[in-house]
Motif scaffolding. Structure first.
Motif, short mmCIF file in Angstrom:
data_model
loop_
_atom_site.label_atom_id
_atom_site.label_comp_id
_atom_site.label_asym_id
_atom_site.label_seq_id
_atom_site.Cartn_x
_atom_site.Cartn_y
_atom_site.Cartn_z
N VAL A 35 31.32 17.33 35.24
CA VAL A 35 32.71 16.94 35.09
C VAL A 35 33.13 17.40 33.82
N LEU A 36 34.36 18.36 33.91
CA LEU A 36 35.19 18.82 33.31
C LEU A 36 36.26 18.15 32.22
N ALA A 37 36.53 18.05 31.26
CA ALA A 37 37.60 17.55 30.38
C ALA A 37 38.60 18.99 30.13
N THR A 38 39.78 18.80 30.39
CA THR A 38 40.55 19.97 30.43
C THR A 38 41.83 19.55 29.43
N MET A 39 42.41 20.82 28.88
CA MET A 39 43.55 20.50 28.27
C MET A 39 44.43 21.97 28.40
N PRO A 40 45.71 21.74 28.52
CA PRO A 40 46.47 22.99 28.43
C PRO A 40 46.29 23.96 27.20
N GLY A 41 46.01 25.29 27.49
CA GLY A 41 45.75 25.93 26.36
C GLY A 41 47.24 26.60 25.82
N ALA A 42 46.98 27.54 24.82
CA ALA A 42 48.02 28.18 24.14
C ALA A 42 49.12 28.76 25.05
N ASP A 43 48.43 29.35 26.21
CA ASP A 43 49.18 30.15 27.14
C ASP A 43 49.57 29.06 28.44
N GLY A 44 49.27 28.10 28.27
CA GLY A 44 49.73 27.18 29.41
C GLY A 44 48.55 27.04 30.52
N ALA A 45 47.60 27.79 30.58
CA ALA A 45 46.55 27.72 31.15
C ALA A 45 45.35 26.52 31.03
N LEU A 46 44.78 25.99 31.99
CA LEU A 46 43.94 24.92 31.54
C LEU A 46 42.59 25.47 30.88
N VAL A 47 42.10 24.81 30.08
CA VAL A 47 41.12 25.13 29.19
C VAL A 47 40.09 24.07 29.37
N MET A 48 38.62 24.38 29.33
CA MET A 48 37.85 23.39 29.17
C MET A 48 37.52 22.78 27.83
N VAL A 49 37.56 21.50 27.56
CA VAL A 49 37.00 20.99 26.28
C VAL A 49 35.85 20.18 26.15
N ASP A 50 35.59 20.04 27.38
CA ASP A 50 34.14 19.09 27.35
C ASP A 50 33.68 19.40 28.92
N ARG A 110 34.75 29.32 22.09
CA ARG A 110 35.74 30.31 22.84
C ARG A 110 36.53 29.67 24.13
N PRO A 111 37.54 30.22 24.54
CA PRO A 111 38.28 29.50 25.71
C PRO A 111 37.48 29.77 27.01
N VAL A 112 37.25 28.56 27.89
CA VAL A 112 36.77 28.72 29.05
C VAL A 112 38.01 28.30 30.05
N TYR A 113 38.48 29.00 30.72
CA TYR A 113 39.68 28.78 31.69
C TYR A 113 39.10 27.85 32.99
N VAL A 114 40.26 26.98 33.39
CA VAL A 114 39.69 26.36 34.56
C VAL A 114 40.83 26.58 35.60
N VAL A 115 40.27 27.13 36.89
CA VAL A 115 41.28 27.46 37.91
C VAL A 115 41.02 26.27 38.95
N SER A 116 42.07 25.37 39.21
CA SER A 116 42.02 24.30 40.18
C SER A 116 42.04 24.82 41.76
N THR A 117 41.42 24.13 42.45
CA THR A 117 41.44 24.28 43.98
C THR A 117 41.38 23.01 44.72
N THR A 118 41.85 22.96 45.83
CA THR A 118 41.85 21.65 46.47
C THR A 118 41.42 22.08 48.08
N THR A 119 41.02 23.49 48.29
CA THR A 119 40.63 23.83 49.71
C THR A 119 39.26 23.11 49.91
N ARG A 120 39.14 22.75 51.28
CA ARG A 120 38.10 22.51 51.82
C ARG A 120 36.91 23.25 51.75
N VAL A 121 35.66 22.69 51.40
CA VAL A 121 34.32 23.62 51.49
C VAL A 121 33.49 23.17 52.57
N ILE A 122 32.73 24.19 53.18
CA ILE A 122 31.95 24.05 54.00
C ILE A 122 30.45 24.43 53.53
N ASP A 123 29.66 23.42 53.51
CA ASP A 123 28.20 23.69 53.05
C ASP A 123 27.51 24.29 53.88
#
Length: 131
Positions: A35-50, A110-123
């Motif tokens: 589970v990632l906690a996120t917040m918007p970074g200085a450039d507006g991209a999501l970054v991980m905070v926890d 250091r910033p760790v950017y978070v890219v969101s997806t909602t696409t279906r995953v096939i395992d």
């Protein structure tokens, strides 16, 4: 497998540096995922905070209270890393590093950017549903 999304292409769209793929938070899945906690970074991209790996229900609720469920995401296990991260992971672990723990530690410095997806995953390794 992501039939409608290429996670590597999605991660390339993030700012330079380390980036992870994540999906919207669902409490029912928290015990099986990071589970990632996120917040918007200085450039507006999501970054991980926890990042908490596979939290129990009480810890998941505590994360919801601390950060708010809208700022939480579930780690997909796909990441784009750079040389700085690899060097950091090697220097801060004994033996083979666990990616989620290394990411959590690295995100503190250091910033760790978070890219969101909602696409279906096939395992492909999951048993076929009885039908």
């Amino acid at each position: 497998m992501y039939p409608t999304c290429n996670p590597l292409a999605a991660l390339r769209q993030a700012p330079p540096g380390v980036a992870v793929l994540a999906r919207p938070y669902q409490r029912a899945l928290a015990q099986q995922r990071g589970v990632l906690a996120t917040m918007p970074g200085a450039d507006g991209a999501l970054v991980m905070v926890d990042l908490v790996e596979k939290p129990n229900p009480e810890t998941a609720r505590a994360l919801e209270e601390l950060y708010g469920p809208d700022r939480l995401m579930l780690l997909e296990g796909r990441a784009r890393v750079d040389d700085d991260f690899v060097d950091y992971a090697r220097a801060h672990t004994c033996g083979e590093p666990k990616l989620s723990l290394a990411l959590a530690s690295y995100a503190r410095i250091r910033p760790v950017y978070v890219v969101s997806t909602t696409t279906r995953v096939i395992d492909l390794g999951a048993p076929a549903a009885a039908g």
